[in-house]
Design a protein around this motif. Sequence first.
Motif, PDB file in Angstrom:
ATOM      1  N   VAL A 134       0.835  -1.186   0.000  1.00 52.78           N
ATOM      2  CA  VAL A 134       0.000   0.000   0.000  1.00 52.78           C
ATOM      3  C   VAL A 134       0.880   1.250   0.000  1.00 52.78           C
ATOM      4  O   VAL A 134       0.578   2.226  -0.673  1.00 52.78           O
ATOM      5  N   PHE A 135       1.998   1.193   0.740  1.00 52.33           N
ATOM      6  CA  PHE A 135       2.888   2.350   0.811  1.00 52.33           C
ATOM      7  C   PHE A 135       3.470   2.664  -0.574  1.00 52.33           C
ATOM      8  O   PHE A 135       3.519   3.830  -0.974  1.00 52.33           O
ATOM      9  N   ARG A 136       3.888   1.626  -1.283  1.00 50.19           N
ATOM     10  CA  ARG A 136       4.466   1.852  -2.615  1.00 50.19           C
ATOM     11  C   ARG A 136       3.421   2.432  -3.576  1.00 50.19           C
ATOM     12  O   ARG A 136       3.731   3.295  -4.386  1.00 50.19           O
ATOM     13  N   VAL A 179      -0.955   4.305 -12.692  1.00 50.85           N
ATOM     14  CA  VAL A 179      -0.623   3.867 -11.336  1.00 50.85           C
ATOM     15  C   VAL A 179      -1.652   2.850 -10.838  1.00 50.85           C
ATOM     16  O   VAL A 179      -1.302   1.873 -10.163  1.00 50.85           O
ATOM     17  N   TYR A 180      -2.908   3.029 -11.180  1.00 50.09           N
ATOM     18  CA  TYR A 180      -3.968   2.119 -10.744  1.00 50.09           C
ATOM     19  C   TYR A 180      -3.814   0.736 -11.390  1.00 50.09           C
ATOM     20  O   TYR A 180      -4.028  -0.293 -10.758  1.00 50.09           O
ATOM     21  N   VAL A 181      -3.435   0.690 -12.663  1.00 45.84           N
ATOM     22  CA  VAL A 181      -3.323  -0.571 -13.385  1.00 45.84           C
ATOM     23  C   VAL A 181      -1.994  -1.280 -13.092  1.00 45.84           C
ATOM     24  O   VAL A 181      -1.890  -2.489 -13.239  1.00 45.84           O
ATOM     25  N   ARG A 182      -1.000  -0.556 -12.650  1.00 47.43           N
ATOM     26  CA  ARG A 182       0.342  -1.102 -12.451  1.00 47.43           C
ATOM     27  C   ARG A 182       0.368  -2.370 -11.605  1.00 47.43           C
ATOM     28  O   ARG A 182       1.037  -3.343 -12.001  1.00 47.43           O
ATOM     29  N   PRO A 183      -0.288  -2.462 -10.444  1.00 48.80           N
ATOM     30  CA  PRO A 183      -0.202  -3.703  -9.658  1.00 48.80           C
ATOM     31  C   PRO A 183      -0.740  -4.919 -10.405  1.00 48.80           C
ATOM     32  O   PRO A 183      -0.173  -6.008 -10.322  1.00 48.80           O
ATOM     33  N   CYS A 206       3.112   5.998  -2.894  1.00 49.95           N
ATOM     34  CA  CYS A 206       4.264   6.727  -3.456  1.00 49.95           C
ATOM     35  C   CYS A 206       4.097   6.930  -4.959  1.00 49.95           C
ATOM     36  O   CYS A 206       4.441   8.002  -5.479  1.00 49.95           O
ATOM     37  N   TRP A 207       3.583   5.934  -5.661  1.00 46.43           N
ATOM     38  CA  TRP A 207       3.350   6.072  -7.096  1.00 46.43           C
ATOM     39  C   TRP A 207       2.305   7.160  -7.383  1.00 46.43           C
ATOM     40  O   TRP A 207       2.469   7.959  -8.304  1.00 46.43           O
TER      41      TRP A 207
END
Length: 135
Positions: free
Chosen positions: A1-3, A55-59, A6-7
Amino acid sequence: VFRQACWFTGAFYITWLPYLALQYMWSSGQALTHYGFILYAATSVPLQGFWNFVVYVRPRYMKDQVEVIAALPSRVTQRLSIVQRRNDIVSACSRVPNLEVLQEEADLEDEEEGKRRATGRRTSVATTKSSHAGE
């Protein structure tokens, strides 16, 4: 969640820091001389939604990449077996005589036979002439 946070923060700063700098430049009267910077700042603000989407799609993308890498050895072996089968077929086909080469060899044999026949006729004609001359 922290990463992930940060993104999102990075996307925010990429979008709004150039615009903030442009506001300070406009207040000091220097902004009109930097057209490229004005263009960049004016383009980056509407792109905030795009950066948020990235950023939302990245994970999910990263998770899919891990699954693809985990499945890679089986895909590689499948690909290698396909390539091996193709190479076997190519090598088997290369052992079969080429039709053009066979045709050329047949043509050469026909020419040689034709020469032999023509030479044989000449000698037989010459022999008959000499036998007639002796009479």
